[in-house]
Design an enzyme around this catalytic site. Structure first.
Site, PDB file in Angstrom:
ATOM      1  N   SER A  44       0.829  -1.210   0.000  1.00 54.92           N
ATOM      2  CA  SER A  44       0.000   0.000   0.000  1.00 54.92           C
ATOM      3  C   SER A  44       0.868   1.266   0.000  1.00 54.92           C
ATOM      4  CB  SER A  44      -0.964  -0.034   1.189  1.00 54.92           C
ATOM      5  OG  SER A  44      -1.985   0.929   1.051  1.00 54.92           O
ATOM      6  N   ASP A 102      -8.269  -4.207  -6.920  1.00 55.00           N
ATOM      7  CA  ASP A 102      -7.932  -3.326  -5.805  1.00 55.00           C
ATOM      8  C   ASP A 102      -8.864  -2.117  -5.846  1.00 55.00           C
ATOM      9  OD1 ASP A 102      -6.806  -1.589  -3.949  1.00 55.00           O
ATOM     10  OD2 ASP A 102      -4.755  -1.841  -4.660  1.00 55.00           O
ATOM     11  N   HIS A 127      -7.052  -5.439  -2.278  1.00 51.00           N
ATOM     12  CA  HIS A 127      -5.902  -4.614  -1.906  1.00 51.00           C
ATOM     13  C   HIS A 127      -4.955  -5.302  -0.932  1.00 51.00           C
ATOM     14  CE1 HIS A 127      -3.668  -0.907  -1.248  1.00 51.00           C
ATOM     15  NE2 HIS A 127      -3.818  -1.064   0.057  1.00 51.00           N
TER      16      HIS A 127
END
Length: 423
Positions: free
Chosen positions: A230, A325, A359
């Site tokens: 991330s 995502d 994600h």
């Protein structure tokens, strides 16, 4: 419970978090239909559970690696389905297991009728194996935890940028250490005596962490690896681009530009922050919004200064992205970086995109999380993906990461000579 029904976890009821187990039931009636359940509690006391309906064979046995679930949390043959399909009792809650000393304890049970328990067994899923050292680090500005395999080494070293927000996660670092890597996981803020929040990031902090790792007496080789996820993905890119001693970089669902906070090095601004527009966050009936389109376009002239010149990095990259995502468009970011490297004549990268994955790609066999509160967005966000595909992606990704680091992190002795390499 029925004395004749037996629930077995093979090869053992005690294993590592990222290891599969075989779940078998014996002693049922021929063709008996039962419900298999799994239940666990995370570090915050949040209860996670799953269930699936199975029919025994003619011998009264059920093998989860052979027999299909007929209904429930998943359908079909899924040997580890009871683990990855577990959901929190409340919406928008993410499974938290950050302290490596706390195992993931899962109670499996076999039930019939109105919930009568026929058999049960407890699976203790360890984050840290016997002999792996766990050392809290408070050295200079660096705050984190260091994990070391048993023995003198030398071992390859990895800097884990798992968390970006407050606190510290040890899970991924300890699991990598189980495989024969020296791993330092670090916090940026909100941990120990660090500030509760920040307005800018200094690359000097990661330089200090890298040097700490390189000087450790168990670490061999010229440099270290970095693994991210991330927001920390762009920090890993910057470290690989500007700092010496980074030999290999794993980027998971990150960004191609420096995001959220301006980045400094030696008190000079390296990159301004690529910001986001909350007006482009899309609400949904589920109560969790879609943040995929909120980030500004880094290719626009006014944002180009935020792009990280990764073509200057010397070591190889492993880019891993999820096609679904919903936090941000990591697939487009990965494609952008691949194109940039190719444009500069570089081939020092591998890239992989996982269809129908979300994600949070993490070490395998933890509960899939479809949505939870996002500290930077300031609201509940959908992470995207579909549970079965996401779980399969995590299994593949975890093996790929280990292979990448073993291949690209030089060491005075081959890691494959260490017993942990094949564990």
């Amino acid at each position: 419970m029925s004395s004749q029904v037996r629930l077995k976890l093979l090869p053992s009821a005690r294993c590592l978090f990222d290891e599969p187990v075989q779940v078998k039931v014996a002693g049922l009636r021929s063709r008996q239909v039962v419900t298999m359940r799994a239940r666990s509690t995370d570090e915050r006391g949040m209860v996670f559970s799953s269930s699936a309906t199975y029919k025994a064979d003619g011998s009264g046995e059920i093998h989860l690696d052979r027999d299909p679930s007929l209904s429930g949390s998943y359908i079909g043959v899924e040997p580890m389905g009871l683990l990855w399909s577990m959901k929190a009792d409340r919406l928008h809650k993410r499974f938290q297991k950050n302290n490596s000393l706390n195992p993931h304890v899962v109670k499996f049970s076999v039930e019939e009728g109105e919930g009568r328990t026929l058999a049960e067994e407890t699976n203790e899923r360890l984050l840290i194996r016997d002999g792996v050292g766990r050392i809290p680090v408070k050295e200079g500005n660096v705050r984190g935890v260091l994990f070391t395999p048993p023995g003198d080494g030398p071992f390859p070293a990895v800097l884990d940028l798992y968390t970006f927000g407050g606190g510290l996660s040890e899970k991924r670092a300890s699991l990598l250490a189980n495989k024969g890597f020296v791993v330092l996981t670090v916090a940026l803020y909100g941990h120990d005596d660090m500030p509760k929040d920040i307005k800018e990031i200094h690359l000097d902090y990661f330089e200090e962490a890298i040097e700490f790792l390189r000087k450790h007496d168990k670490v061999g080789g010229k440099g270290i690896g970095i693994i991210s996820l991330s927001k920390s993905g762009d920090l890993a890119l910057s470290a690989a681009t500007y700092l010496s001693g980074v030999e290999a970089t794993v980027w998971i669902n990150g960004h191609s530009a420096n995001t959220i906070f301006p980045l400094y090095y030696k008190k000079s601004l390296l990159h301004p922050a690529l910001l986001f527009d909350t007006g482009r966050i899309i609400p949904s009936e589920s109560g969790a919004s879609i943040g995929k389109y909120a980030m500004n376009n880094p290719l626009l002239e006014e944002n180009k200064a935020s792009l990280i010149p990764i073509e200057k990095a010397k070591g190889p990259f492993l880019f891993l992205s999820s096609e679904e995502d919903m936090n941000w468009d990591s697939k487009t970011c990965m494609d952008m970086m691949v194109e940039r490297l190719k444009h500069h004549g570089k081939d020092n990268f591998e890239s992989m995109c996982y269809p129908r994955a979300g994600h949070y790609l993490e070490p395998p066999y933890g509960p899939y999380c479809p949505s939870s509160f996002h500290g930077l967005w300031g609201q509940r966000i959908q992470w995207g993906g579909e549970a079965r595909s996401h779980a399969a992606a995590e299994v593949h990704m975890w093996k790929k990461i280990q292979e990448f680091f073993r291949t690209n992190l030089s060491c005075d002795e081959e890691i494959n000579n260490n017993s942990f390499a094949s564990s």
